[in-house]
Design an enzyme around this catalytic site. Structure first.
Site, PDB file in Angstrom:
ATOM      1  N   GLU A  57      11.916   9.068  12.051  1.00 39.05           N
ATOM      2  CA  GLU A  57      11.961   9.626  10.691  1.00 39.05           C
ATOM      3  C   GLU A  57      13.395   9.868  10.238  1.00 39.05           C
ATOM      4  O   GLU A  57      13.643  10.365   9.154  1.00 39.05           O
ATOM      5  CB  GLU A  57      11.098  10.885  10.558  1.00 39.05           C
ATOM      6  CG  GLU A  57      11.175  11.857  11.696  1.00 39.05           C
ATOM      7  CD  GLU A  57      10.127  12.974  11.619  1.00 39.05           C
ATOM      8  OE1 GLU A  57       9.347  13.050  10.666  1.00 39.05           O
ATOM      9  OE2 GLU A  57      10.122  13.803  12.553  1.00 39.05           O
ATOM     10  N   HIS A  98       3.716  19.359  -0.595  1.00 40.10           N
ATOM     11  CA  HIS A  98       2.481  20.010  -0.125  1.00 40.10           C
ATOM     12  C   HIS A  98       1.323  19.701  -1.067  1.00 40.10           C
ATOM     13  O   HIS A  98       0.201  19.493  -0.645  1.00 40.10           O
ATOM     14  CB  HIS A  98       2.659  21.526  -0.112  1.00 40.10           C
ATOM     15  CG  HIS A  98       3.633  21.994   0.900  1.00 40.10           C
ATOM     16  ND1 HIS A  98       3.408  21.858   2.242  1.00 40.10           N
ATOM     17  CD2 HIS A  98       4.836  22.586   0.773  1.00 40.10           C
ATOM     18  CE1 HIS A  98       4.437  22.347   2.896  1.00 40.10           C
ATOM     19  NE2 HIS A  98       5.323  22.797   2.036  1.00 40.10           N
ATOM     20  N   ASP A 131       9.595  11.983   6.014  1.00 41.64           N
ATOM     21  CA  ASP A 131      10.994  12.332   6.267  1.00 41.64           C
ATOM     22  C   ASP A 131      11.887  11.101   6.231  1.00 41.64           C
ATOM     23  O   ASP A 131      13.013  11.169   5.749  1.00 41.64           O
ATOM     24  CB  ASP A 131      11.134  13.070   7.608  1.00 41.64           C
ATOM     25  CG  ASP A 131      10.800  14.546   7.450  1.00 41.64           C
ATOM     26  OD1 ASP A 131      11.269  15.150   6.471  1.00 41.64           O
ATOM     27  OD2 ASP A 131      10.065  15.089   8.292  1.00 41.64           O
TER      28      ASP A 131
END
Ligand code: PEP
Ligand code: MG
Length: 566
Positions: free
Chosen positions: A414, A189, A438
């Site tokens: 992904e 993040h 991912d």
């Protein structure tokens, strides 16, 4: 001069003083019984708690006055909680029952938060505020800095172990001029936020935690280095960076030097983001993360609410492409009504498209809302599903889209199985978009949030690049056997790295989708290479021994990066 090495996740060269983010407060130990039983302890402690709550509230209100409207709302709500009568009464009862001062407020907050959570909806969301003020009150009682982003009237470089999503609500890019974390990976993040704010950032900088408060340091966000005792060379570099000609605004036309079109699209999380992306010249939206409409909710949002939320994005891009990703709940994005919080391994659990099996209906209702919003706007709306692993899942998703009246369906690649089997997995759909965040974590079996694994969790890993190459060639095979070749784009963070963006184009990627701030730098670098040169750089990266060698080899062939400080 000592230099620390981390992973540069957002470019820029800056020099400034360090302010540290204070650590979270752990569960306090009880004080000695003789202290707790002393006459006047309960009354004194009650008064100290009240004072501490008032001081915390006053500090938060003062910060709210300086913050932007969204940050001010968060801070004002937290300030109210610091003097909340239920919180203080519950703590008073615990004191009267013989608990010490810090455990009393700690446990009172636990009780109040549980009560709010049980009420659900808006009230449940306030539970986070209770935990926040609890830490602040204890910090005030101890006379130590409150956890979270420090208050400062002047610019500083924020040093943290990592940032929680909640910390980001009050991160002011005018004061926080760069970000260095000792933990966090390139897809965390923190990294995504820093890129979106356009401030230089380095994650996984081992040793950064011991830089003393107030030290002037030099951060090179492209190189991933921190100088803890900068000299003239760094001062000159920072001044030159500050004085550089600003990158021209993206003209809305991504292309290589020899004219090969590579549409540059934006990743957005709602209407406001979409507005900013349109203003930045994005050629469309390559990834609308629809979680924004669902997260923090304990019930599914209604049809009209969803139609309005998606419509707000479509309205910003008339006649342009907007790719809506259907709900990607699970793992780091849990949803109480859809995902199972007790899964032992949530990243490998029932997440993304897989939730449709356990809770059928949510996806079909979301598709119906997307279709209704699309019909009311001029955007060219496409939909794609996250976490597709097999050809059967792709077929099932395409069928659901057709029923909803959304024939232009695609999938995210992904999961390595989708890349390896792209020729059959892509056959049922019209396009694919590679989620490199991912795809990297699953290829390398390395949690994208974990700092100790950040060297593995790097999209420059040749194994990841090889899977991207396989996806592109699989798409070609899918097309030749049954119609047009499904174009393959990239919408993971890799697309926002200008050097890696060139490699992706060289691997045959048709479009790149990124945070709006990356559009101009990616466009500027792409325009300096021909498609043949990009292909040559892709081969260099694929043949490199590891990610560092791949990055160095490609970067040294792109002098424009240094000129632009990227
Ligand atoms: C990705 O995995 O690369 C992606 C774009 O999806 P998210 O980051 O939302 O998981
Ligand atoms: Mg993903």
């Amino acid at each position: 001069m000592s230099t620390l090495h981390g992973i540069g996740v957002s470019p820029g060269r800056i020099l400034g003083p360090v302010r540290r983010m204070a650590d979270a407060i752990d569960s306090p130990q009880d004080t000695d019984a003789s202290v707790r039983q002393a006459p006047g302890y309960v009354e004194d402690s009650t008064a100290r708690l009240k004072q501490a709550g008032q001081a915390v509230a006053a500090g938060l209100r003062a910060r709210a006055e300086q913050a932007d409207p969204a940050g001010a709302d968060v801070l004002s709500a937290t300030a109210l909680m610091a003097t909340d009568s239920m919180l203080h009464k519950t703590a008073g009862k615990a004191l009267a029952a013989g608990r010490g001062l810090e455990p009393a407020i700690w446990e009172a907050a636990e009780t109040v938060a549980a009560m709010l959570t049980s009420l659900g909806g808006y009230m449940a969301e306030r539970a986070a505020d209770v935990y926040d003020v609890r830490s602040r009150i204890i910090a005030e009682l101890r006379g130590v800095p409150a956890p979270g982003i420090p208050d400062s009237a002047t610019e500083f470089i924020l040093l943290a172990r990592d940032l929680a999503p909640a910390d980001t609500a009050t991160l002011d890019p005018v004061r926080v001029i760069a970000l260095v974390t000792s933990e966090g990976g390139p897809q965390s993040h923190t990294a995504i936020l820093a890129r979106a704010l356009g401030i230089p950032a380095i994650v996984a900088a081992t040793g950064a935690e011991s830089i003393p408060e107030g030290t002037d340091i030099y951060v090179d966000g492209a190189a991933g280095t921190v100088c803890t005792a900068p000299g003239d060379e760094q001062r000159v570099a920072a001044q030159a960076f500050a004085a550089r000609a600003p990158l021209e605004i993206f003209d809305g036309h991504g292309t290589t030097a020899d004219g090969r079109r590579v549409p540059l699209l934006a990743n957005v999380g709602g209407g406001a983001d979409a507005g900013a992306a349109a203003a930045a010249g994005a050629e469309g939206v390559g990834l609308l993360r629809t979680e924004f409409c669902f997260l923090g909710r304990d019930t599914e949002p209604g049809h009209d609410e969803q139609v309005a939320a998606y419509g707000a994005v479509f309205a910003e891009f008339p006649r342009k492409k907007v790719v809506v990703r259907t709900l990607d709940a699970g793992a780091d994005k849990p949803l109480p009504f859809l995902t199972d919080a007790s899964e032992p391994n949530p990243a490998l659990g029932v997440r993304g498209f897989r939730t449709d099996t356990g809770a059928p209906g949510v996806l079909a209702r979301q598709l119906a809302a997307i279709a209704e919003a699309a019909a009311a706007h001029q955007a060219q709306v496409k939909v794609m599903a996250p976490m597709i692993s097999t050809a059967q899942e792709a077929t099932d998703f395409a069928a659901l889209c057709t029923v909803a009246g959304l024939p232009d369906s695609g999938i995210m690649v992904e999961v390595p199985s989708a890349a390896v089997r792209a020729a059959s997995v892509l056959r049922p759909v019209a396009f694919a978009s590679i989620g490199t965040n991912d795809l990297t974590q699953y290829t390398m079996a390395a949690d994208r949030q974990l700092a100790p694994l950040s060297a593995l969790n790097d999209p420059w890993q040749p194994a990841v690049l090889e899977l991207i190459r396989l996806t592109v060639s699989g798409a070609e095979a899918a097309g030749t056997s049954s119609g047009p070749i499904p174009p393959v784009g990239v919408c993971g963070e890799a697309a926002a790295d200008p050097a890696l963006a060139v490699v992706l184009v060289g691997l045959g990627i048709a479009s790149l989708s990124m945070t709006a701030r990356a559009l101009a730098p990616v466009a500027a670098v792409l325009r300096t290479v021909t498609y043949a040169q990009a292909s040559g750089l892709a081969t260099l990266a694929l043949e490199a021994e590891g990610p560092a060698q791949a990055r160095t080899a490609v970067r040294s062939a792109l002098p424009i990066l240094d000129e632009l400080g990227l």
